[in-house]
Design a protein around this motif. Structure first.
Motif, PDB file in Angstrom:
ATOM      1  N   ALA A   4      19.274 -41.394  29.606  1.00 15.51           N
ATOM      2  CA  ALA A   4      18.215 -41.372  30.858  1.00 15.51           C
ATOM      3  C   ALA A   4      16.950 -42.198  30.676  1.00 15.51           C
ATOM      4  N   SER A   5      16.566 -43.052  31.534  1.00 16.69           N
ATOM      5  CA  SER A   5      15.548 -43.943  31.704  1.00 16.69           C
ATOM      6  C   SER A   5      14.999 -43.897  32.815  1.00 16.69           C
ATOM      7  N   ALA A   6      13.797 -44.282  32.965  1.00 17.97           N
ATOM      8  CA  ALA A   6      13.066 -44.224  34.307  1.00 17.97           C
ATOM      9  C   ALA A   6      11.751 -45.322  34.114  1.00 17.97           C
ATOM     10  N   VAL A   7      11.614 -45.893  35.315  1.00 18.03           N
ATOM     11  CA  VAL A   7      10.442 -46.767  35.406  1.00 18.03           C
ATOM     12  C   VAL A   7       9.638 -46.746  36.694  1.00 18.03           C
ATOM     13  N   ASN A   8       8.461 -46.944  36.646  1.00 18.88           N
ATOM     14  CA  ASN A   8       7.639 -46.994  37.945  1.00 18.88           C
ATOM     15  C   ASN A   8       7.894 -48.168  38.805  1.00 18.88           C
ATOM     16  N   MET A   9       7.311 -48.135  40.214  1.00 23.84           N
ATOM     17  CA  MET A   9       7.737 -49.098  40.929  1.00 23.84           C
ATOM     18  C   MET A   9       6.886 -50.605  40.520  1.00 23.84           C
ATOM     19  N   MET A  10       6.090 -50.572  39.822  1.00 26.80           N
ATOM     20  CA  MET A  10       5.592 -51.618  39.324  1.00 26.80           C
ATOM     21  C   MET A  10       6.374 -52.612  38.567  1.00 26.80           C
ATOM     22  N   VAL A  11       7.026 -51.775  37.593  1.00 22.59           N
ATOM     23  CA  VAL A  11       7.921 -52.303  36.726  1.00 22.59           C
ATOM     24  C   VAL A  11       9.198 -53.061  37.551  1.00 22.59           C
ATOM     25  N   VAL A  12       9.711 -52.120  38.338  1.00 22.19           N
ATOM     26  CA  VAL A  12      10.816 -52.782  39.245  1.00 22.19           C
ATOM     27  C   VAL A  12      10.304 -54.053  40.014  1.00 22.19           C
ATOM     28  N   TYR A  13       9.238 -53.968  40.613  1.00 27.56           N
ATOM     29  CA  TYR A  13       8.730 -55.086  41.295  1.00 27.56           C
ATOM     30  C   TYR A  13       8.538 -56.393  40.157  1.00 27.56           C
ATOM     31  N   SER A  14       7.976 -56.107  38.954  1.00 23.86           N
ATOM     32  CA  SER A  14       8.027 -57.346  38.208  1.00 23.86           C
ATOM     33  C   SER A  14       9.402 -57.812  37.653  1.00 23.86           C
ATOM     34  N   ARG A  15      10.321 -57.045  37.535  1.00 20.85           N
ATOM     35  CA  ARG A  15      11.784 -57.576  37.355  1.00 20.85           C
ATOM     36  C   ARG A  15      12.584 -58.192  38.465  1.00 20.85           C
ATOM     37  N   LEU A  16      11.831 -58.095  39.770  1.00 18.42           N
ATOM     38  CA  LEU A  16      12.528 -58.837  40.900  1.00 18.42           C
ATOM     39  C   LEU A  16      12.748 -60.403  40.424  1.00 18.42           C
ATOM     40  N   PRO A  17      13.544 -61.030  40.806  1.00 18.67           N
ATOM     41  CA  PRO A  17      14.110 -62.441  40.735  1.00 18.67           C
ATOM     42  C   PRO A  17      12.377 -63.122  41.514  1.00 18.67           C
ATOM     43  N   ALA A  56      12.132 -65.343  43.381  1.00 21.39           N
ATOM     44  CA  ALA A  56      12.337 -65.888  44.872  1.00 21.39           C
ATOM     45  C   ALA A  56      12.201 -64.614  45.930  1.00 21.39           C
ATOM     46  N   GLU A  57      12.831 -63.607  45.355  1.00 23.58           N
ATOM     47  CA  GLU A  57      12.898 -62.189  45.979  1.00 23.58           C
ATOM     48  C   GLU A  57      11.496 -61.409  45.933  1.00 23.58           C
ATOM     49  N   ALA A  58      10.797 -61.802  44.795  1.00 19.31           N
ATOM     50  CA  ALA A  58       9.482 -61.072  44.789  1.00 19.31           C
ATOM     51  C   ALA A  58       8.678 -61.887  45.781  1.00 19.31           C
ATOM     52  N   SER A  59       8.681 -63.228  45.928  1.00 23.59           N
ATOM     53  CA  SER A  59       7.839 -63.838  46.889  1.00 23.59           C
ATOM     54  C   SER A  59       8.030 -63.675  48.293  1.00 23.59           C
ATOM     55  N   ARG A  60       9.443 -63.306  48.450  1.00 27.99           N
ATOM     56  CA  ARG A  60       9.888 -62.858  49.848  1.00 27.99           C
ATOM     57  C   ARG A  60       9.489 -61.577  50.401  1.00 27.99           C
ATOM     58  N   SER A  61       9.245 -60.529  49.436  1.00 30.44           N
ATOM     59  CA  SER A  61       8.884 -59.386  49.427  1.00 30.44           C
ATOM     60  C   SER A  61       7.389 -59.069  49.056  1.00 30.44           C
ATOM     61  N   GLN A  62       6.471 -59.809  49.407  1.00 30.72           N
ATOM     62  CA  GLN A  62       4.993 -59.986  48.803  1.00 30.72           C
ATOM     63  C   GLN A  62       4.499 -58.562  49.207  1.00 30.72           C
ATOM     64  N   LEU A  63       3.693 -58.000  48.392  1.00 29.91           N
ATOM     65  CA  LEU A  63       3.106 -56.749  48.331  1.00 29.91           C
ATOM     66  C   LEU A  63       2.103 -56.835  49.282  1.00 29.91           C
ATOM     67  N   SER A  64       2.178 -56.025  50.078  1.00 25.66           N
ATOM     68  CA  SER A  64       1.148 -55.809  51.346  1.00 25.66           C
ATOM     69  C   SER A  64      -0.468 -56.059  50.759  1.00 25.66           C
ATOM     70  N   PRO A  65      -1.522 -56.400  51.435  1.00 29.26           N
ATOM     71  CA  PRO A  65      -2.831 -56.353  50.921  1.00 29.26           C
ATOM     72  C   PRO A  65      -3.155 -55.085  50.402  1.00 29.26           C
ATOM     73  N   GLU A  66      -3.006 -54.070  51.088  1.00 25.59           N
ATOM     74  CA  GLU A  66      -3.270 -52.690  50.696  1.00 25.59           C
ATOM     75  C   GLU A  66      -2.712 -52.439  49.224  1.00 25.59           C
ATOM     76  N   VAL A  67      -1.532 -52.825  48.949  1.00 26.52           N
ATOM     77  CA  VAL A  67      -0.825 -52.578  47.694  1.00 26.52           C
ATOM     78  C   VAL A  67      -1.405 -53.321  46.432  1.00 26.52           C
ATOM     79  N   GLU A  68      -1.948 -54.528  47.070  1.00 24.87           N
ATOM     80  CA  GLU A  68      -2.519 -55.446  46.030  1.00 24.87           C
ATOM     81  C   GLU A  68      -3.986 -55.019  45.710  1.00 24.87           C
ATOM     82  N   ASP A  69      -4.693 -54.146  46.257  1.00 24.57           N
ATOM     83  CA  ASP A  69      -5.851 -53.345  45.988  1.00 24.57           C
ATOM     84  C   ASP A  69      -5.489 -52.636  44.466  1.00 24.57           C
TER      85      ASP A  69
END
Length: 81
Positions: free
Chosen positions: A44-57, A59-72
């Motif tokens: 079993a392994s688990a990661v948090n959402m920041m790890v998932v987001y950092s592993r996005l290709p 193009a996909e990461a820029s398409r699903s930009q973090l909203s301003p409140e998440v960038e806080d």
């Protein structure tokens, strides 16, 4: 889920009749892994959402930009839950 943010999130979801099944037993990534292993999973392994987001290709990461409140910084910490 033990901090105030997690408690409020769970309360808000429950008010909307959207209970998170198993949230009481999944307090952390480590407790989630332990729960799976103790129930017969071989690995079993688990990661948090920041790890998932950092592993996005890129193009996909820029398409699903973090909203301003998440960038806080404070909200970014919540993605680590």
């Amino acid at each position: 889920m033990d901090d105030r943010f997690g408690q409020i999130m769970i309360e808000n979801l429950r008010r909307r009749q959207c209970d998170l099944a198993g949230v009481e037993t999944c307090k952390s990534l480590e407790s989630q892994k332990e729960r799976l292993l103790s129930n017969g999973w071989e690995t079993a392994s688990a990661v948090n959402m920041m790890v998932v987001y950092s592993r996005l290709p890129q193009a996909e990461a820029s398409r699903s930009q973090l909203s301003p409140e998440v960038e806080d910084d404070s909200m970014r910490e919540k993605w680590k839950l």
